[in-house]
Design an enzyme around this catalytic site. Sequence first.
Site, PDB file in Angstrom:
ATOM      1  N   ILE A   1       1.188  -0.971   0.086  1.00  0.00           N
ATOM      2  CA  ILE A   1       0.054   0.071  -0.199  1.00  0.00           C
ATOM      3  C   ILE A   1       0.984   1.189  -0.108  1.00  0.00           C
ATOM      4  O   ILE A   1       1.968   1.368   0.825  1.00  0.00           O
ATOM      5  CB  ILE A   1      -0.909  -0.103   1.230  1.00  0.00           C
ATOM      6  CG1 ILE A   1      -1.810   1.202   1.137  1.00  0.00           C
ATOM      7  CG2 ILE A   1      -0.239   0.020   2.383  1.00  0.00           C
ATOM      8  CD1 ILE A   1      -3.147   1.186   2.190  1.00  0.00           C
ATOM      9  N   SER A   2       0.598   2.276  -0.799  1.00  0.00           N
ATOM     10  CA  SER A   2       1.470   3.229  -1.104  1.00  0.00           C
ATOM     11  C   SER A   2       1.628   4.136   0.200  1.00  0.00           C
ATOM     12  O   SER A   2       0.797   4.257   1.137  1.00  0.00           O
ATOM     13  CB  SER A   2       1.131   4.015  -2.211  1.00  0.00           C
ATOM     14  OG  SER A   2       1.151   3.533  -3.288  1.00  0.00           O
ATOM     15  N   GLN A   3       2.740   4.904   0.261  1.00  0.00           N
ATOM     16  CA  GLN A   3       2.837   5.920   1.309  1.00  0.00           C
ATOM     17  C   GLN A   3       1.657   6.998   1.198  1.00  0.00           C
ATOM     18  O   GLN A   3       1.447   7.483   0.143  1.00  0.00           O
ATOM     19  CB  GLN A   3       4.173   6.458   1.036  1.00  0.00           C
ATOM     20  CG  GLN A   3       4.610   7.530   2.073  1.00  0.00           C
ATOM     21  CD  GLN A   3       6.167   8.138   1.750  1.00  0.00           C
ATOM     22  OE1 GLN A   3       6.931   7.572   0.964  1.00  0.00           O
ATOM     23  NE2 GLN A   3       6.407   9.250   2.536  1.00  0.00           N
TER      24      GLN A   3
END
Length: 224
Positions: free
Chosen positions: A71-73
Amino acid sequence: MTDEAQPAPHLQDDPQEARMRFLLTLRSRGVTDARVLAAMERIDRGRFVRGLFEDRAYDDTPLPIPCGQTISQPSVVGLMSQALAVGPRDTVLEIGTGSGYQAAILALLCRRVYTVDRHRRLVIEAEAQFAALGLTNITARVADGSRGLPEQAPFDRILVTAAAEDPPGPLLSQLKIGGIMVLPVGQSDAVQTLLRVTRHSDGYEYDELRQVRFVPLVEGLGQT
Ligand code: SAH
């Protein structure tokens, strides 16, 4: 107080306070668009980060999700959503559903989101979250996103959340005239460049936004 001087959100007892700090961190890292911030305030990232890393959901860091993906930053999610300049009437294609977090944010910003992932498990789990949140304007599909989604094209906006060496041709051609695509490009294991592509009637304009690091865009469907 600087970021570094603040305790990490997961060390705090009060989840409300952790989420408040989450929003302050987003602002301090350049997410200033009011609609994007409001959407990120409404969608609880904790829902999309389950298991071992749940207590780090409000840290500004990418985290592992099933199928070896991430899951992206959050600040990158915010900056990409902002660079996409999504309008309330837009139809948006996202490549790389992953946890579904980015798609849920986009769903609050536009009319309809199509999101595709090559891993069936991720699509099924993300769909469950969309349903639980009552987000009825997202359609998730298991597909190779490097081909886009021809049956629903063209799109006002396209967001790619996995890195290709170059912008995939099918995605460029599925963008409306006046449309915008935001995507990371570069070697999969090195630092990549976040690119904004604007389609004009006479061609494409490319702007380099910043350095990022994403998992690679892989052709074909996943095993799970
Ligand atoms: N947007 C996601 C993060 C995505 S991580 C979130 O908010 O959580 C990148 C995702 O891209 C992974 O889930 C990976 O399976 C997917 N992916 C990689 N190559 C792909 C392809 N060719 N087609 C569709 N999805 C792909």
